[in-house]
Design a protein around this motif. Sequence first.
Motif, PDB file in Angstrom:
ATOM      1  N   VAL A  38     -18.804 -25.356  38.894  1.00  0.00           N
ATOM      2  CA  VAL A  38     -18.420 -26.600  38.234  1.00  0.00           C
ATOM      3  C   VAL A  38     -19.412 -27.707  38.577  1.00  0.00           C
ATOM      4  N   MET A  39     -19.913 -27.698  39.813  1.00  0.00           N
ATOM      5  CA  MET A  39     -20.931 -28.673  40.209  1.00  0.00           C
ATOM      6  C   MET A  39     -22.246 -28.414  39.456  1.00  0.00           C
ATOM      7  N   TYR A  40     -22.565 -27.150  39.220  1.00  0.00           N
ATOM      8  CA  TYR A  40     -23.733 -26.847  38.380  1.00  0.00           C
ATOM      9  C   TYR A  40     -23.574 -27.509  37.012  1.00  0.00           C
ATOM     10  N   LEU A  41     -22.384 -27.340  36.436  1.00  0.00           N
ATOM     11  CA  LEU A  41     -22.123 -27.898  35.111  1.00  0.00           C
ATOM     12  C   LEU A  41     -22.193 -29.424  35.139  1.00  0.00           C
ATOM     13  N   THR A  42     -21.663 -30.028  36.208  1.00  0.00           N
ATOM     14  CA  THR A  42     -21.719 -31.486  36.331  1.00  0.00           C
ATOM     15  C   THR A  42     -23.155 -31.973  36.373  1.00  0.00           C
ATOM     16  N   MET A  43     -24.009 -31.269  37.095  1.00  0.00           N
ATOM     17  CA  MET A  43     -25.423 -31.625  37.145  1.00  0.00           C
ATOM     18  C   MET A  43     -26.071 -31.472  35.768  1.00  0.00           C
ATOM     19  N   PHE A  44     -25.709 -30.400  35.083  1.00  0.00           N
ATOM     20  CA  PHE A  44     -26.225 -30.168  33.733  1.00  0.00           C
ATOM     21  C   PHE A  44     -25.864 -31.323  32.805  1.00  0.00           C
ATOM     22  N   LEU A  45     -24.592 -31.722  32.808  1.00  0.00           N
ATOM     23  CA  LEU A  45     -24.136 -32.787  31.923  1.00  0.00           C
ATOM     24  C   LEU A  45     -24.748 -34.129  32.311  1.00  0.00           C
ATOM     25  N   SER A  46     -24.981 -34.338  33.597  1.00  0.00           N
ATOM     26  CA  SER A  46     -25.629 -35.575  34.045  1.00  0.00           C
ATOM     27  C   SER A  46     -27.044 -35.674  33.498  1.00  0.00           C
ATOM     28  N   SER A  47     -27.782 -34.564  33.543  1.00  0.00           N
ATOM     29  CA  SER A  47     -29.154 -34.583  33.037  1.00  0.00           C
ATOM     30  C   SER A  47     -29.181 -34.688  31.516  1.00  0.00           C
ATOM     31  N   VAL A  48     -28.192 -34.085  30.849  1.00  0.00           N
ATOM     32  CA  VAL A  48     -28.103 -34.219  29.391  1.00  0.00           C
ATOM     33  C   VAL A  48     -27.872 -35.679  29.016  1.00  0.00           C
ATOM     34  N   GLN A 173     -30.005 -28.492  35.895  1.00  0.00           N
ATOM     35  CA  GLN A 173     -30.549 -29.804  35.564  1.00  0.00           C
ATOM     36  C   GLN A 173     -31.671 -29.660  34.535  1.00  0.00           C
ATOM     37  N   ALA A 174     -32.519 -28.647  34.741  1.00  0.00           N
ATOM     38  CA  ALA A 174     -33.617 -28.405  33.805  1.00  0.00           C
ATOM     39  C   ALA A 174     -33.103 -27.987  32.435  1.00  0.00           C
ATOM     40  N   VAL A 175     -32.047 -27.163  32.415  1.00  0.00           N
ATOM     41  CA  VAL A 175     -31.458 -26.777  31.132  1.00  0.00           C
ATOM     42  C   VAL A 175     -30.936 -28.012  30.402  1.00  0.00           C
ATOM     43  N   GLY A 176     -30.388 -28.953  31.175  1.00  0.00           N
ATOM     44  CA  GLY A 176     -29.957 -30.211  30.571  1.00  0.00           C
ATOM     45  C   GLY A 176     -31.119 -30.957  29.941  1.00  0.00           C
ATOM     46  N   PHE A 177     -32.266 -30.952  30.635  1.00  0.00           N
ATOM     47  CA  PHE A 177     -33.453 -31.592  30.080  1.00  0.00           C
ATOM     48  C   PHE A 177     -33.983 -30.830  28.863  1.00  0.00           C
ATOM     49  N   ILE A 178     -33.744 -29.524  28.832  1.00  0.00           N
ATOM     50  CA  ILE A 178     -34.155 -28.733  27.664  1.00  0.00           C
ATOM     51  C   ILE A 178     -33.298 -29.112  26.454  1.00  0.00           C
ATOM     52  N   LEU A 179     -31.974 -29.010  26.641  1.00  0.00           N
ATOM     53  CA  LEU A 179     -31.078 -29.176  25.514  1.00  0.00           C
ATOM     54  C   LEU A 179     -30.974 -30.631  25.070  1.00  0.00           C
ATOM     55  N   GLY A 180     -31.181 -31.576  26.006  1.00  0.00           N
ATOM     56  CA  GLY A 180     -31.139 -32.987  25.616  1.00  0.00           C
ATOM     57  C   GLY A 180     -32.153 -33.313  24.531  1.00  0.00           C
ATOM     58  N   PRO A 181     -33.460 -33.146  24.796  1.00  0.00           N
ATOM     59  CA  PRO A 181     -34.453 -33.386  23.753  1.00  0.00           C
ATOM     60  C   PRO A 181     -34.294 -32.474  22.543  1.00  0.00           C
ATOM     61  N   ALA A 182     -33.827 -31.232  22.780  1.00  0.00           N
ATOM     62  CA  ALA A 182     -33.624 -30.315  21.656  1.00  0.00           C
ATOM     63  C   ALA A 182     -32.520 -30.829  20.736  1.00  0.00           C
ATOM     64  N   PHE A 183     -31.409 -31.300  21.340  1.00  0.00           N
ATOM     65  CA  PHE A 183     -30.339 -31.908  20.537  1.00  0.00           C
ATOM     66  C   PHE A 183     -30.873 -33.108  19.771  1.00  0.00           C
ATOM     67  N   GLN A 184     -31.671 -33.944  20.461  1.00  0.00           N
ATOM     68  CA  GLN A 184     -32.219 -35.120  19.808  1.00  0.00           C
ATOM     69  C   GLN A 184     -33.112 -34.724  18.637  1.00  0.00           C
TER      70      GLN A 184
END
Length: 509
Positions: A38-48, A173-184
């Motif tokens: 769950v903490m992994y997911l929280t980090m992911f969403l924070s970076s997104v 966190q990196a996956v969040g950075f991947i999907l963030g710009p990809a979503f954009q």
Amino acid sequence: MASVVDDDECSPLLPSSDVGVIVETQQVHKSRWWSIRVMYLTMFLSSVGFSIVVTSIWPYLQKIDPSADTSFLGWVIASYSLGQMVASPLFGLWSNYRPRREPLVVSISILVAASCLYGYVHVPASHNKYYMLISRALVGFGSGNVAVVRSYVAGATSLSERTGAMANISAFQAVGFILGPAFQAVFTLIGEEGVTFSAIALQVNMYTAPSLMGAFLGIVNIILIFAIFREHRVDDHGRHVGSLNYEFEGTDPVRDGEEPVDLVAVISSNILFFIILFIFAIFETISTPLTMDMYAWTRTQAVFYNGIILAAIGVESVLVFITVKIVSKRTGERILLLGGLLTIWVGFFILLPWGNQYPSIQWRDIQNTTKHNSTFLVSSLSTSGNQTVEPVGCPATQAWCFYTPIIHLSQYITSDALIGLGYPVCSVMCYTLYSKVIGPKPQGVYMGWLTAAGSAARTVGPVFVSEIYTHLGPRWTFGIICGIITSSLMHLAAVYKRLIAFSVRYGKI
């Protein structure tokens, strides 16, 4: 059947080095690792929440408030990190004395509200750029839970598990950075006008849709924290220990060592982390303005292409994190940190401009242009004469545009690849070394300091690069960065022998 299951769940899963000591049952093991996930997911969403708008902030800022310049862009991007810098030690201290669910839920709720505010910054009749500044500062404040996440994972893993767990956090966190710009990049299909819901004065377009999606993901995160997350803490051997905010039933707590933490190693780790985040913040901030100036990209093109490039870097980073977990077992964390810094230095060195090809000049809002010869002026004006809707190119207000060669696209992409290789290595190694240096002590405040150092770097970095880039250009910008990285390499060499685990320093492992 029930008794058989109960017996199986209560059977020892992990043996201790001490004969007769049960480390944890299968049931507790599952609970501990599901909480870590769950903490992994929280980090992911924070970076997104950060990356999903990073490539569109500059064109959106220009659209809602034409008075905003690249210097103000630096403040907008820095406001996120300033908010995180203030919040991280506070949330870290909170997590040391209260259940971690409290600071997590409060911080994510702030992030959700701020993301919704970002979707409405175009509504006021004036001062829109300041509303954007406030919304990004509040998003950063909500993201101060990074300190809570990393301190929990550091305290809930044994010494042998920690490098892998920290690498996993950084990977998410990196996956969040991947999907963030990809979503954009995908949201650019909506266009700048999008769809307007008049009843609630909401315009969903390529700029606001990403932040609204971030708000939705934050709500999902809160639900999972209530449903799955539980408190756990183990020592370096993997034995459960008591803490101020959690007491594991049925286990005698193992008393923490009274030996002091090596403050030189702690401070040095914070300095190195500051430099690493400072450099990466510069890289994130400069990408959109740099490509718009160098390649005459429109706002939509810059958001779309940089979104694809940052997503590719994110994929590269995930592969690096997977590799780091394997390689670090053979080489150790310190040598990987050194190699990562060297790789980043090469990446920025490649970005230095060279050659005799110059960028196209954008002549909007220029009244007097007498500094240059008429042949050059005629040539430049003729190349920009067809830009009747959206002026593109390097603004003539930036004097360096007339004498600084372009950074070729091949240079830019090569540099991105190298920085995308070096940064994730440095990031995960810093966090891992730092958590090991602290050892069995409660790490909430310590992680708050480290996160604050990174946030301070993200605050100073965008402002620094916006000012230097606007007035002096890319040659000075990237030359100074190379000098900063060189100084960090010298600092790492000086403290290299002190960056060792707490248990190793005092002969416990």
